[in-house]
Scaffold this active site. Structure first.
Site, PDB file in Angstrom:
ATOM      1  N   ILE A   1      -1.952  -9.191   1.481  1.00 34.81           N
ATOM      2  CA  ILE A   1      -1.665  -8.456   0.252  1.00 34.81           C
ATOM      3  C   ILE A   1      -2.499  -7.179   0.189  1.00 34.81           C
ATOM      4  O   ILE A   1      -3.646  -7.145   0.664  1.00 34.81           O
ATOM      5  CB  ILE A   1      -1.901  -9.376  -0.985  1.00 34.81           C
ATOM      6  CG1 ILE A   1      -1.243  -8.817  -2.237  1.00 34.81           C
ATOM      7  CG2 ILE A   1      -3.378  -9.683  -1.180  1.00 34.81           C
ATOM      8  CD1 ILE A   1      -1.101  -9.843  -3.358  1.00 34.81           C
ATOM      9  N   CYS A   2      -1.905  -6.119  -0.356  1.00 36.14           N
ATOM     10  CA  CYS A   2      -2.631  -4.875  -0.637  1.00 36.14           C
ATOM     11  C   CYS A   2      -2.201  -4.440  -2.039  1.00 36.14           C
ATOM     12  O   CYS A   2      -1.846  -5.281  -2.859  1.00 36.14           O
ATOM     13  CB  CYS A   2      -2.372  -3.809   0.438  1.00 36.14           C
ATOM     14  SG  CYS A   2      -0.669  -3.224   0.521  1.00 36.14           S
ATOM     15  N   ARG A   3      -2.212  -3.156  -2.336  1.00 31.95           N
ATOM     16  CA  ARG A   3      -1.810  -2.718  -3.672  1.00 31.95           C
ATOM     17  C   ARG A   3      -0.302  -2.875  -3.876  1.00 31.95           C
ATOM     18  O   ARG A   3       0.139  -3.421  -4.877  1.00 31.95           O
ATOM     19  CB  ARG A   3      -2.255  -1.284  -3.934  1.00 31.95           C
ATOM     20  CG  ARG A   3      -1.944  -0.838  -5.366  1.00 31.95           C
ATOM     21  CD  ARG A   3      -2.486   0.542  -5.684  1.00 31.95           C
ATOM     22  NE  ARG A   3      -1.991   1.527  -4.752  1.00 31.95           N
ATOM     23  CZ  ARG A   3      -2.762   2.419  -4.102  1.00 31.95           C
ATOM     24  NH1 ARG A   3      -4.060   2.432  -4.293  1.00 31.95           N
ATOM     25  NH2 ARG A   3      -2.242   3.275  -3.267  1.00 31.95           N
TER      26      ARG A   3
END
Length: 109
Positions: free
Chosen positions: A60-62
């Protein structure tokens, strides 16, 4: 992307999923999923030993761009990884818990 990247949306994450957050330290400190593992994308190659060896990783990232690249890299190097489409922005928008470091009000930046 030339190779397809396995992807899951936040509502379809399995219970107990191992989340790998690849955002930068300032993003992590501002707000992240409880229990997530934090390894910034730029540190991943030298920190592969920090990854749980047998876990399926949900990266996951932004919003899903950096995590898609990391997912592709991990899968090419022997890990079992899936990109979380929509990232922490989707996680937060769906009302999932976000925690911050240092007692600040959590936010996704």
């Amino acid at each position: 992307m030339p190779n397809s990247v396995p992807t899951v949306t936040v509502p379809d994450l399995p219970n107990g999923a191992t989340l790998l957050d690849v955002r930068e330290p300032d993003e992590w400190n501002a707000g992240h999923a409880p229990g997530a593992l934090h390894i910034p994308m730029g540190e991943l190659a030298e920190r592969l030993d920090d990854l749980p060896p047998d876990a399926h990783l949900y990266v996951i990232c932004r919003s899903g761009g950096r995590s898609a690249r990391v997912t592709q890299y991990l899968n090419a190097n022997g890990w079992d990884a899936t990109n979380v489409d929509g990232g922490m922005q989707s996680w937060d928008a769906l009302g999932h818990q976000v925690v911050a470091e240092g007692g600040a009000d959590p936010q996704v930046i």
